[in-house]
Design a protein around this motif. Structure first.
Motif, mmCIF file in Angstrom:
data_model
loop_
_atom_site.group_PDB
_atom_site.id
_atom_site.type_symbol
_atom_site.label_atom_id
_atom_site.label_comp_id
_atom_site.label_asym_id
_atom_site.label_seq_id
_atom_site.Cartn_x
_atom_site.Cartn_y
_atom_site.Cartn_z
ATOM 1 N N LEU A 191 -16.660 43.901 -10.541
ATOM 2 C CA LEU A 191 -16.820 44.440 -9.187
ATOM 3 C C LEU A 191 -15.671 45.354 -8.787
ATOM 4 O O LEU A 191 -15.919 46.421 -8.216
ATOM 5 C CB LEU A 191 -16.979 43.297 -8.188
ATOM 6 C CG LEU A 191 -17.382 43.731 -6.774
ATOM 7 C CD1 LEU A 191 -18.793 44.301 -6.789
ATOM 8 C CD2 LEU A 191 -17.291 42.570 -5.794
ATOM 9 N N PRO A 192 -14.400 44.997 -9.060
ATOM 10 C CA PRO A 192 -13.329 45.954 -8.732
ATOM 11 C C PRO A 192 -13.481 47.301 -9.417
ATOM 12 O O PRO A 192 -13.166 48.342 -8.823
ATOM 13 C CB PRO A 192 -12.060 45.219 -9.215
ATOM 14 C CG PRO A 192 -12.394 43.778 -9.103
ATOM 15 C CD PRO A 192 -13.847 43.702 -9.468
ATOM 16 N N GLN A 193 -13.959 47.332 -10.652
ATOM 17 C CA GLN A 193 -14.136 48.603 -11.338
ATOM 18 C C GLN A 193 -15.258 49.435 -10.729
ATOM 19 O O GLN A 193 -15.295 50.652 -10.921
ATOM 20 C CB GLN A 193 -14.432 48.365 -12.816
ATOM 21 C CG GLN A 193 -13.240 47.849 -13.600
ATOM 22 C CD GLN A 193 -13.531 47.764 -15.085
ATOM 23 O OE1 GLN A 193 -13.616 48.768 -15.779
ATOM 24 N NE2 GLN A 193 -13.682 46.548 -15.581
ATOM 25 N N LEU A 194 -16.171 48.798 -9.997
ATOM 26 C CA LEU A 194 -17.247 49.527 -9.342
ATOM 27 C C LEU A 194 -16.901 49.921 -7.911
ATOM 28 O O LEU A 194 -17.256 51.012 -7.457
ATOM 29 C CB LEU A 194 -18.526 48.675 -9.340
ATOM 30 C CG LEU A 194 -19.225 48.485 -10.683
ATOM 31 C CD1 LEU A 194 -20.308 47.430 -10.566
ATOM 32 C CD2 LEU A 194 -19.818 49.801 -11.167
ATOM 33 N N VAL A 195 -16.223 49.040 -7.203
ATOM 34 C CA VAL A 195 -16.004 49.232 -5.769
ATOM 35 C C VAL A 195 -14.693 49.941 -5.464
ATOM 36 O O VAL A 195 -14.633 50.779 -4.565
ATOM 37 C CB VAL A 195 -16.064 47.868 -5.046
ATOM 38 C CG1 VAL A 195 -15.724 48.018 -3.570
ATOM 39 C CG2 VAL A 195 -17.445 47.256 -5.208
ATOM 40 N N THR A 235 -10.795 40.100 -3.666
ATOM 41 C CA THR A 235 -10.790 38.657 -3.925
ATOM 42 C C THR A 235 -10.874 38.375 -5.421
ATOM 43 O O THR A 235 -10.179 37.498 -5.943
ATOM 44 C CB THR A 235 -11.963 37.978 -3.193
ATOM 45 O OG1 THR A 235 -11.859 38.240 -1.788
ATOM 46 C CG2 THR A 235 -11.958 36.478 -3.436
ATOM 47 N N PHE A 236 -11.729 39.129 -6.124
ATOM 48 C CA PHE A 236 -11.801 38.989 -7.581
ATOM 49 C C PHE A 236 -10.456 39.304 -8.231
ATOM 50 O O PHE A 236 -10.005 38.591 -9.133
ATOM 51 C CB PHE A 236 -12.878 39.929 -8.139
ATOM 52 C CG PHE A 236 -14.249 39.329 -8.180
ATOM 53 C CD1 PHE A 236 -14.557 38.347 -9.102
ATOM 54 C CD2 PHE A 236 -15.243 39.747 -7.310
ATOM 55 C CE1 PHE A 236 -15.828 37.797 -9.163
ATOM 56 C CE2 PHE A 236 -16.508 39.207 -7.353
ATOM 57 C CZ PHE A 236 -16.809 38.214 -8.281
ATOM 58 N N VAL A 237 -9.825 40.384 -7.785
ATOM 59 C CA VAL A 237 -8.545 40.790 -8.371
ATOM 60 C C VAL A 237 -7.485 39.721 -8.135
ATOM 61 O O VAL A 237 -6.736 39.348 -9.056
ATOM 62 C CB VAL A 237 -8.098 42.147 -7.789
ATOM 63 C CG1 VAL A 237 -6.702 42.506 -8.287
ATOM 64 C CG2 VAL A 237 -9.086 43.237 -8.171
ATOM 65 N N PHE A 238 -7.413 39.212 -6.901
ATOM 66 C CA PHE A 238 -6.409 38.197 -6.587
ATOM 67 C C PHE A 238 -6.647 36.918 -7.392
ATOM 68 O O PHE A 238 -5.706 36.353 -7.972
ATOM 69 C CB PHE A 238 -6.449 37.878 -5.088
ATOM 70 C CG PHE A 238 -5.574 36.719 -4.695
ATOM 71 C CD1 PHE A 238 -4.200 36.879 -4.574
ATOM 72 C CD2 PHE A 238 -6.127 35.465 -4.453
ATOM 73 C CE1 PHE A 238 -3.392 35.806 -4.220
ATOM 74 C CE2 PHE A 238 -5.329 34.391 -4.106
ATOM 75 C CZ PHE A 238 -3.951 34.570 -3.989
ATOM 76 N N ALA A 239 -7.893 36.451 -7.434
ATOM 77 C CA ALA A 239 -8.189 35.225 -8.181
ATOM 78 C C ALA A 239 -7.896 35.398 -9.665
ATOM 79 O O ALA A 239 -7.357 34.496 -10.321
ATOM 80 C CB ALA A 239 -9.656 34.833 -7.962
ATOM 81 N N PHE A 240 -8.211 36.562 -10.193
ATOM 82 C CA PHE A 240 -7.999 36.821 -11.617
ATOM 83 C C PHE A 240 -6.513 36.772 -11.973
ATOM 84 O O PHE A 240 -6.098 36.044 -12.884
ATOM 85 C CB PHE A 240 -8.599 38.177 -11.974
ATOM 86 C CG PHE A 240 -8.377 38.601 -13.387
ATOM 87 C CD1 PHE A 240 -9.048 37.992 -14.429
ATOM 88 C CD2 PHE A 240 -7.484 39.622 -13.688
ATOM 89 C CE1 PHE A 240 -8.847 38.385 -15.741
ATOM 90 C CE2 PHE A 240 -7.275 40.026 -14.982
ATOM 91 C CZ PHE A 240 -7.950 39.403 -16.014
#
Length: 570
Positions: A477-481, A227-232
């Motif tokens: 969060l994407p870089q962690l998950v 979700t973070f990646v898409f919104a970004f």
């Protein structure tokens, strides 16, 4: 040791461990701190080798092993002097790479693309700095356990605070009037991402100790990361499209004023035959050797007032200039240099070794890079500016080269700071990640803002500030998950000192918004002193928590444990 055992026994008697003590227990396994005052080099060498946390930020060089095991330096004077000298050199090298290789290409591409300065800076600056971090996700894991994952999260929270402070304070020095819609849209985007990030991390923390719920929630954590990646990327693309549309409308309105401007605008939008076919005029007043020497001559290209700095950095400029292509309107053929383009393609795979690529990935990159070097050798000329397509490929090669170079130098700086502070002071790993790490990114950001503000390109400077914040918050969060090493047993813990940082970020963020709104959407010096006062208060607060004079904000609230039905003191 007795204190840690007591804390562990207390936690075992509770249904859920306290926030500040449970996070402290994460450090018990490995703390890179030697309490004795005058140990000899052999003792320090053995301790460094046997302590895993001393090498958590090692990029290329393990300085502790090199200084204590190889050179046998004394612990006090010798080690401190060498660390200070290396840090000074690395900061100077980073300054040179960013100012003379990244900045000219940045300014040139801003003039070439049909978008606004804000949109270009918002899209481009973050990618040019953080691109190696994104690429490394597909190569190697950046953490191995909850300890390093939590350190990485603390670093992100500290970076967001520092990037916001440095950017806003830089804009306040000469004053800046920002568009109201631009201000509130960008600030809302940053605020929503920050709140969502904290909510996701705290939700995973609430599962601590509930092993029956962890596996059921793992897919939700991954979904939040996507979700973070898409919104970004959606917002990035939307900003670029809106900016391109508005710039196109402005050009059409200007073209209606006269027939001449109308024809010139149409021809400027479409690349000419000369640009595409590469039939640009061949220069005759310079030789191939003169073009190459003008590109790599550090004594002539380093425009610094201190000639000692120029003399010291010139050899390193010569090496970097042979590997990093630069597009610059002030140079012949806009900076095109065929030998530099070929050498950069040949050495690019070896420059990426610090990202720890897998063998098949490295071989693929090596084959593609050397193939493009061969194509460049047979399809371009040294004394003729390349075609419309090749000049942009040349810029992409340069962006990748200087991004990897900057990432390498920043990695060495972070490693040196981590090892020095951990060894010199008692355990405070999360405070080091919050306050002292990422000074390299801050230096790059300061150089860019200084140059943009001097050129009166304030919208571009504001876009660069928002870009660093957006990349830091939305890609945390994407870089962690989204890594292979992330499992349901990994907990991204928000430490008490990290929670203190989030509280001060909110105070600074909303105080800045209120001050700008009351000042008619202007960044003024009064805001500069307000932010400076709050940041000094933040540093004093963290220092007092380090000496156990006060409790951090992370322990001064109640939480609802998953297995309890009422609030308990955290």
């Amino acid at each position: 040791m007795a204190e840690f055992e007591f804390i562990s026994e207390v936690n075992n008697t509770l249904r859920r461990s306290r926030r500040h003590t449970s996070f402290v227990n994460l450090w018990n396994g490995s703390v890179c701190y030697y309490p004795e005052d005058h140990p000899n080099s052999s003792v320090m060498c053995r301790y460094v080798i046997e302590t895993p946390s001393c090498s958590y930020y090692v990029y290329y060089i393990d300085y502790l092993k090199t200084l204590f095991c190889t050179f046998r330096l004394p612990w006090n004077s010798g080690y401190v002097f060498v660390v200070g000298f290396i840090l000074l050199f690395l900061y100077g090298l980073l300054f040179m790479i960013f100012k003379y290789f990244c900045l000219p290409s940045y300014l040139t591409l801003m003039e070439m693309l049909p978008v606004s300065p804000f949109a270009f800076s918002f899209f481009y600056f973050g990618f040019s700095i953080f691109m190696p971090d994104y690429v490394s996700l597909f190569f190697d894991c950046t953490f191995r356990n909850s300890y390093t994952a939590s350190l990485q999260f603390s670093r992100v929270i500290g970076d967001a605070l520092h990037f916001f402070l440095v950017g806003v304070m830089a804009l306040c020095i000469n004053g800046y009037h920002v568009n109201g819609v631009l201000l509130w849209s960008s600030m809302s985007f940053i605020f929503l991402g920050y709140i969502y990030l904290l909510w996701v991390v705290n939700t995973k923390y609430e599962l601590f100790g509930r092993h029956d719920l962890v596996n059921d929630y793992t897919h939700m954590h991954t979904m939040n990361a996507w979700t973070f990646v898409f919104a970004f990327f959606f917002v990035m693309g939307l900003v670029m499209l809106i900016s391109y549309y508005l710039q196109r409308q402005m050009r059409k309105q200007k073209s209606k004023s006269s027939i001449f401007s109308h024809s010139s605008t149409l021809t400027s939008e479409i690349p000419s035959d000369a640009d595409i076919s590469g039939t640009n005029v061949r220069i005759k007043h310079m030789t191939k050797t003169a073009v190459w020497w003008k590109t790599v001559n550090g004594m002539a290209n380093l425009r610094e007032k201190n000639q000692i700095v120029v003399a010291v950095l010139s050899p390193f400029y010569f090496i970097a200039a042979n590997m990093i292509p630069v597009i610059d309107m002030d140079r012949p053929m806009r900076g095109w240099c065929k030998p530099v383009a070929i050498v950069s393609l040949l050495v690019l795979p070896f420059m990426s070794l610090g990202l720890s690529p897998k063998p098949h990935t490295l071989y693929t990159l090596l084959a593609c890079s050397w193939f493009f070097a061969f194509v460049t050798c047979i399809s371009t000329e040294s004394l003729r500016e390349p075609s419309f397509i090749w000049i942009r490929i040349y810029h992409i090669i340069g962006m990748v080269a200087y991004s990897v170079s900057i990432h390498t130098v920043i990695g060495e700086i972070d490693n040196l700071i981590w090892q020095f502070l951990c060894m010199r002071f008692s355990p405070m790993p999360d405070m080091i990640a919050l306050v002292f790490i990422s000074t390299g990114e801050i230096l790059c950001m300061s150089v860019l803002l200084n140059n943009l503000i001097r050129r009166k390109m304030l919208d571009a400077a504001y876009g660069a500030v928002m870009s660093t914040l957006a990349h830091t918050i939305y890609m945390a969060l994407p870089q962690l998950v989204l890594q292979e090493c992330y499992t349901s047993s990994i907990y991204i813990m928000c430490s008490s000192k990290t929670a203190t940082c989030t509280v001060f970020f909110m105070l600074i963020f909303f105080g800045t918004l209120m001050h700008i709104s009351m000042s008619g959407n202007e960044f003024r010096m009064s805001l500069f002193f307000y932010l400076l006062t709050l940041y000094i208060a933040y540093l004093l607060f963290q220092l007092m928590t380090y000496y156990h004079q006060i409790h951090p904000f992370g322990v001064q609230h109640t939480i609802r444990p998953p297995s309890d039905s009422k609030n308990v003191w955290a």
